[in-house]
Design an enzyme around this catalytic site. Sequence first.
Site, PDB file in Angstrom:
ATOM      1  N   TRP A   8      55.178  25.067  63.002  1.00  0.00           N
ATOM      2  CA  TRP A   8      55.440  25.806  61.763  1.00  0.00           C
ATOM      3  C   TRP A   8      56.612  26.768  61.924  1.00  0.00           C
ATOM      4  CZ3 TRP A   8      53.856  23.155  58.090  1.00  0.00           C
ATOM      5  CH2 TRP A   8      52.629  22.494  58.122  1.00  0.00           C
ATOM      6  N   ASP A  15      54.501  35.102  59.987  1.00  0.00           N
ATOM      7  CA  ASP A  15      53.608  34.174  59.301  1.00  0.00           C
ATOM      8  C   ASP A  15      52.241  34.350  59.953  1.00  0.00           C
ATOM      9  OD1 ASP A  15      52.097  32.055  58.407  1.00  0.00           O
ATOM     10  OD2 ASP A  15      53.546  30.502  58.948  1.00  0.00           O
ATOM     11  N   LYS A  30      42.818  29.875  54.773  1.00  0.00           N
ATOM     12  CA  LYS A  30      42.134  30.011  56.062  1.00  0.00           C
ATOM     13  C   LYS A  30      41.101  31.139  56.013  1.00  0.00           C
ATOM     14  CE  LYS A  30      45.678  27.460  57.668  1.00  0.00           C
ATOM     15  NZ  LYS A  30      45.623  26.055  58.077  1.00  0.00           N
TER      16      LYS A  30
END
Length: 363
Positions: A106, A176, A200
């Site tokens: 990511w 992030d 999440k």
Amino acid sequence: MSKFERRIYNFCAGPAMLPTPVMEKAASEFLNYRGSGMSIMEDSHRGKLFEEVLDTSLSLIRELLSIPENYEIMFLSGGASLHFSALPLNLLKEGESADFAVTGIWAKKAMEEALRFNPVKKIYDGEDHKYTETPELNDSMVNPGAAYVYITSNNTLLGTRYANIPDITKAPLIADMTSEILSRKIDVSKFGAIFAGAQKNIGPSGLSVLIIRKDLLGRSGRTVPILMDYALTAKNKSMYNTPPTYSIYMSKLVFEWLKDLGGVEKIEKINEEKAKILYDYLDTTSFYNAPVKPNSRSVMNVVFTLQDKNLESKFLAGAEERGLHGLEGHRLVGGLRASIYNSMPKEGVIALVEYMKEFEKKV
């Protein structure tokens, strides 16, 4: 006896399981929210009912994370990947650079997206050791003129995290935190901005949260696409256009649940206990392998493999029969992964370890 007691243990990386009390509360209010005769998802985002939901949500996350007043909090449609584009457009002037610590897929994708707009630089790349550890970042690694330093604080796919948040002072630190936000105490003042997809630890997918220092708003001076313009979103209180109202409502319920539980400090202790149960077992057996170096292990996403990879499909089938769902690793890396976010009870981790022990004995 709750009618939800037969819910499975969902170890999916996201969309992830939500707390059962939150689901029960949402179910009880689904058709008739606070006597209105309608669901909150049917109400106007400009109405008083939703305005209260939004205000409460923003207030609760500020309280839970002890977010200083010089930070703006906003909800945006879309996931964390939206910010891969929005961040450079909002924070980098034409020709400016930023530094990226590439600790996984990511972070790599975020850097590749930023490179479409600006000549950003890589100050760390963990690809050589297959991203099995995180670096000790410090100011000496920051390039002169870097507008910010970008990290992925927890790597969902690869099961790593920064055990200690890097102490960067030469440029704003941008993180992030999609797969670990609200899971441990952090000092928000160490960051220029934090963003996270909701799916999440916050709520349903389709929503992201941005926490950003106010002096960074409008920094680039660029013409930014309207729905990516942080300054415009802040000015319009996350409602330039219709926001994902039901996802924000569900997030409010999660924030309330977490506060009632004892807040981030309490859930951090619970999360550490859950992870320890699983890692302690993995460290005592050669049947399974935990590839991440101990000082970089994620508390949220525990990745592991079987010594004999040919047994993976049998392992996963047996887990599903036990009500242990979503243990397959990401398609890009394979293996196995147990995502044990805030909503996963300790009983779920214990049940997983018991199954892993039995599987090891049977084959």
